[in-house]
Design a protein around this motif. Structure first.
Motif, PDB file in Angstrom:
ATOM      1  N   LEU A  40      -5.311  24.982   5.098  1.00 23.00           N
ATOM      2  CA  LEU A  40      -5.380  26.051   4.100  1.00 23.00           C
ATOM      3  C   LEU A  40      -4.771  25.634   2.762  1.00 23.00           C
ATOM      4  CD1 LEU A  40      -4.399  29.020   6.421  1.00 23.00           C
ATOM      5  CD2 LEU A  40      -6.623  28.723   5.297  1.00 23.00           C
ATOM      6  N   GLY A  41      -4.182  24.430   2.722  1.00 22.55           N
ATOM      7  CA  GLY A  41      -3.540  23.962   1.502  1.00 22.55           C
ATOM      8  C   GLY A  41      -2.250  24.704   1.213  1.00 22.55           C
ATOM      9  N   ARG A  42      -1.590  25.120   2.272  1.00 27.28           N
ATOM     10  CA  ARG A  42      -0.360  25.907   2.148  1.00 27.28           C
ATOM     11  C   ARG A  42       0.822  25.114   2.698  1.00 27.28           C
ATOM     12  NH1 ARG A  42      -1.167  30.907  -0.380  1.00 27.28           N
ATOM     13  NH2 ARG A  42       1.058  30.834  -0.007  1.00 27.28           N
ATOM     14  N   PRO A  43       2.049  25.555   2.393  1.00 26.92           N
ATOM     15  CA  PRO A  43       3.232  24.872   2.939  1.00 26.92           C
ATOM     16  C   PRO A  43       3.251  24.927   4.471  1.00 26.92           C
ATOM     17  CG  PRO A  43       3.865  26.498   1.281  1.00 26.92           C
ATOM     18  CD  PRO A  43       2.407  26.674   1.536  1.00 26.92           C
ATOM     19  N   GLN A  44       3.993  24.020   5.051  1.00 29.31           N
ATOM     20  CA  GLN A  44       4.079  23.897   6.504  1.00 29.31           C
ATOM     21  C   GLN A  44       4.449  25.214   7.186  1.00 29.31           C
ATOM     22  OE1 GLN A  44       6.858  20.881   7.677  1.00 29.31           O
ATOM     23  NE2 GLN A  44       6.762  21.428   9.834  1.00 29.31           N
TER      24      GLN A  44
ATOM     25  N   PHE B  13       3.722  28.228   6.391  1.00 26.69           N
ATOM     26  CA  PHE B  13       2.826  29.353   6.121  1.00 26.69           C
ATOM     27  C   PHE B  13       2.400  30.084   7.391  1.00 26.69           C
ATOM     28  CE2 PHE B  13      -1.461  31.117   5.474  1.00 26.69           C
ATOM     29  CZ  PHE B  13      -1.205  31.992   4.431  1.00 26.69           C
ATOM     30  N   MET B  14       1.845  29.355   8.365  1.00 26.86           N
ATOM     31  CA  MET B  14       1.339  30.010   9.577  1.00 26.86           C
ATOM     32  C   MET B  14       2.455  30.617  10.408  1.00 26.86           C
ATOM     33  SD  MET B  14      -1.846  30.349   9.627  1.00 26.86           S
ATOM     34  CE  MET B  14      -1.940  31.051  11.257  1.00 26.86           C
ATOM     35  N   SER B  15       3.594  29.979  10.426  1.00 31.50           N
ATOM     36  CA  SER B  15       4.730  30.561  11.128  1.00 31.50           C
ATOM     37  C   SER B  15       5.094  31.908  10.513  1.00 31.50           C
ATOM     38  CB  SER B  15       5.932  29.616  11.076  1.00 31.50           C
ATOM     39  OG  SER B  15       7.065  30.230  11.650  1.00 31.50           O
ATOM     40  N   ASP B  16       5.136  31.944   9.199  1.00 33.77           N
ATOM     41  CA  ASP B  16       5.460  33.188   8.494  1.00 33.77           C
ATOM     42  C   ASP B  16       4.385  34.261   8.732  1.00 33.77           C
ATOM     43  OD1 ASP B  16       7.737  31.984   7.520  1.00 33.77           O
ATOM     44  OD2 ASP B  16       6.927  31.634   5.512  1.00 33.77           O
ATOM     45  N   VAL B  17       3.124  33.841   8.774  1.00 35.30           N
ATOM     46  CA  VAL B  17       2.042  34.791   9.045  1.00 35.30           C
ATOM     47  C   VAL B  17       2.190  35.355  10.449  1.00 35.30           C
ATOM     48  CG1 VAL B  17      -0.449  34.986   9.466  1.00 35.30           C
ATOM     49  CG2 VAL B  17       0.382  33.842   7.398  1.00 35.30           C
ATOM     50  N   GLU B  18       2.354  34.476  11.433  1.00 36.75           N
ATOM     51  CA  GLU B  18       2.379  34.903  12.828  1.00 36.75           C
ATOM     52  C   GLU B  18       3.613  35.721  13.192  1.00 36.75           C
ATOM     53  OE1 GLU B  18       1.535  31.596  15.425  1.00 36.75           O
ATOM     54  OE2 GLU B  18      -0.407  31.235  14.466  1.00 36.75           O
ATOM     55  N   THR B  19       4.696  35.546  12.457  1.00 32.62           N
ATOM     56  CA  THR B  19       5.887  36.364  12.717  1.00 32.62           C
ATOM     57  C   THR B  19       5.873  37.660  11.917  1.00 32.62           C
ATOM     58  OG1 THR B  19       7.189  35.248  11.009  1.00 32.62           O
ATOM     59  CG2 THR B  19       7.345  34.374  13.274  1.00 32.62           C
ATOM     60  N   GLY B  20       4.908  37.784  11.029  1.00 31.92           N
ATOM     61  CA  GLY B  20       4.796  39.003  10.237  1.00 31.92           C
ATOM     62  C   GLY B  20       5.634  39.017   8.980  1.00 31.92           C
ATOM     63  N   SER B  21       6.277  37.901   8.658  1.00 32.94           N
ATOM     64  CA  SER B  21       7.096  37.882   7.439  1.00 32.94           C
ATOM     65  C   SER B  21       6.262  37.579   6.191  1.00 32.94           C
ATOM     66  CB  SER B  21       8.252  36.890   7.569  1.00 32.94           C
ATOM     67  OG  SER B  21       7.788  35.578   7.757  1.00 32.94           O
ATOM     68  N   ARG B  22       5.021  37.161   6.393  1.00 35.09           N
ATOM     69  CA  ARG B  22       4.095  36.943   5.277  1.00 35.09           C
ATOM     70  C   ARG B  22       2.817  37.705   5.575  1.00 35.09           C
ATOM     71  NH1 ARG B  22       3.023  33.111   1.246  1.00 35.09           N
ATOM     72  NH2 ARG B  22       4.803  31.874   1.911  1.00 35.09           N
ATOM     73  N   ARG B  23       2.420  38.529   4.648  1.00 34.90           N
ATOM     74  CA  ARG B  23       1.180  39.304   4.819  1.00 34.90           C
ATOM     75  C   ARG B  23       0.004  38.548   4.231  1.00 34.90           C
ATOM     76  NH1 ARG B  23       1.929  45.143   2.630  1.00 34.90           N
ATOM     77  NH2 ARG B  23      -0.189  45.218   3.401  1.00 34.90           N
ATOM     78  N   LEU B  24      -1.141  38.761   4.834  1.00 35.89           N
ATOM     79  CA  LEU B  24      -2.373  38.154   4.345  1.00 35.89           C
ATOM     80  C   LEU B  24      -3.204  39.201   3.622  1.00 35.89           C
ATOM     81  CD1 LEU B  24      -3.524  36.199   7.529  1.00 35.89           C
ATOM     82  CD2 LEU B  24      -2.501  35.241   5.459  1.00 35.89           C
ATOM     83  N   ASP B  25      -3.807  38.814   2.510  1.00 35.30           N
ATOM     84  CA  ASP B  25      -4.793  39.703   1.910  1.00 35.30           C
ATOM     85  C   ASP B  25      -6.146  39.376   2.536  1.00 35.30           C
ATOM     86  OD1 ASP B  25      -6.060  37.575   0.447  1.00 35.30           O
ATOM     87  OD2 ASP B  25      -4.759  37.914  -1.275  1.00 35.30           O
ATOM     88  N   ILE B  26      -7.153  40.127   2.210  1.00 33.67           N
ATOM     89  CA  ILE B  26      -8.451  39.977   2.862  1.00 33.67           C
ATOM     90  C   ILE B  26      -9.095  38.620   2.580  1.00 33.67           C
ATOM     91  CG2 ILE B  26      -9.809  41.063   1.035  1.00 33.67           C
ATOM     92  CD1 ILE B  26     -11.326  42.499   3.410  1.00 33.67           C
TER      93      ILE B  26
ATOM     94  N   GLN C 160      -7.436  35.761   2.007  1.00 32.72           N
ATOM     95  CA  GLN C 160      -6.700  34.793   2.815  1.00 32.72           C
ATOM     96  C   GLN C 160      -7.099  34.895   4.285  1.00 32.72           C
ATOM     97  OE1 GLN C 160      -2.859  36.239   1.561  1.00 32.72           O
ATOM     98  NE2 GLN C 160      -2.401  34.300   0.548  1.00 32.72           N
ATOM     99  N   LEU C 161      -7.317  36.107   4.780  1.00 35.70           N
ATOM    100  CA  LEU C 161      -7.734  36.292   6.162  1.00 35.70           C
ATOM    101  C   LEU C 161      -9.105  35.656   6.386  1.00 35.70           C
ATOM    102  CD1 LEU C 161      -7.166  37.427   8.956  1.00 35.70           C
ATOM    103  CD2 LEU C 161      -8.104  39.622   8.168  1.00 35.70           C
ATOM    104  N   ARG C 162      -9.986  35.809   5.423  1.00 38.05           N
ATOM    105  CA  ARG C 162     -11.326  35.192   5.518  1.00 38.05           C
ATOM    106  C   ARG C 162     -11.212  33.673   5.520  1.00 38.05           C
ATOM    107  NH1 ARG C 162     -15.172  33.563   1.713  1.00 38.05           N
ATOM    108  NH2 ARG C 162     -17.307  33.681   2.493  1.00 38.05           N
TER     109      ARG C 162
ATOM    110  N   LEU D  38      -8.668  31.939   6.513  1.00 31.08           N
ATOM    111  CA  LEU D  38      -8.072  31.586   7.800  1.00 31.08           C
ATOM    112  C   LEU D  38      -9.131  31.585   8.895  1.00 31.08           C
ATOM    113  CD1 LEU D  38      -5.673  30.876   9.561  1.00 31.08           C
ATOM    114  CD2 LEU D  38      -5.082  33.307   9.630  1.00 31.08           C
ATOM    115  N   CYS D  39     -10.007  32.557   8.883  1.00 28.38           N
ATOM    116  CA  CYS D  39     -11.098  32.602   9.861  1.00 28.38           C
ATOM    117  C   CYS D  39     -11.952  31.341   9.767  1.00 28.38           C
ATOM    118  CB  CYS D  39     -11.968  33.839   9.648  1.00 28.38           C
ATOM    119  SG  CYS D  39     -11.223  35.360  10.231  1.00 28.38           S
ATOM    120  N   ASN D  40     -12.247  30.899   8.549  1.00 27.30           N
ATOM    121  CA  ASN D  40     -13.033  29.672   8.365  1.00 27.30           C
ATOM    122  C   ASN D  40     -12.341  28.473   8.982  1.00 27.30           C
ATOM    123  OD1 ASN D  40     -15.155  30.934   7.017  1.00 27.30           O
ATOM    124  ND2 ASN D  40     -14.210  30.649   5.021  1.00 27.30           N
ATOM    125  N   VAL D  41     -11.039  28.356   8.780  1.00 27.00           N
ATOM    126  CA  VAL D  41     -10.270  27.246   9.347  1.00 27.00           C
ATOM    127  C   VAL D  41     -10.258  27.328  10.874  1.00 27.00           C
ATOM    128  CG1 VAL D  41      -7.921  26.319   9.580  1.00 27.00           C
ATOM    129  CG2 VAL D  41      -8.831  26.856   7.310  1.00 27.00           C
TER     130      VAL D  41
END
Length: 88
Positions: free
Chosen positions: A35-39, A41-54, A56-58, A60-63
């Motif tokens: 995703l071209g994001r810091p290491q 990023f996904m940890s923060d997403v999966e723990t809920g400390s980082r929210r995704l906009d629509i 970014q979610l799209r 992520l689905c592609n990846v």
């Protein structure tokens, strides 16, 4: 209305994201890199400390190799199943 990150629906979404990441065989690091994001990023997403906009979610689905519409349908199905199991 409570903040989105504290709602049951958000927990369901995070669970689906983690499931699809693992099913795709990607680590959090590999997914973040794709995703071209810091290491972290996904940890923060999966723990809920980082929210995704629509958008970014799209991305992520592609990846993860899942169509955005399929994830949304699975999300809705999971919500219905979860609501039925809790008596809501």
């Amino acid at each position: 209305m409570s903040k989105t990150i504290y709602r049951r629906e958000y927990d369901v979404l995070l669970t689906l994201i983690e499931k699809h990441r693992k099913d795709s065989g990607l680590t959090q690091v590999a997914c973040s890199t794709a995703l071209g994001r810091p290491q972290s990023f996904m940890s923060d997403v999966e723990t809920g400390s980082r929210r995704l906009d629509i958008v970014q979610l799209r991305d992520l689905c592609n990846v993860l190799g899942i169509e955005f519409q399929v994830l949304i349908a699975e999300f809705e199905t999971s919500l219905s199943a979860d609501a039925g199991s809790t008596g809501r």
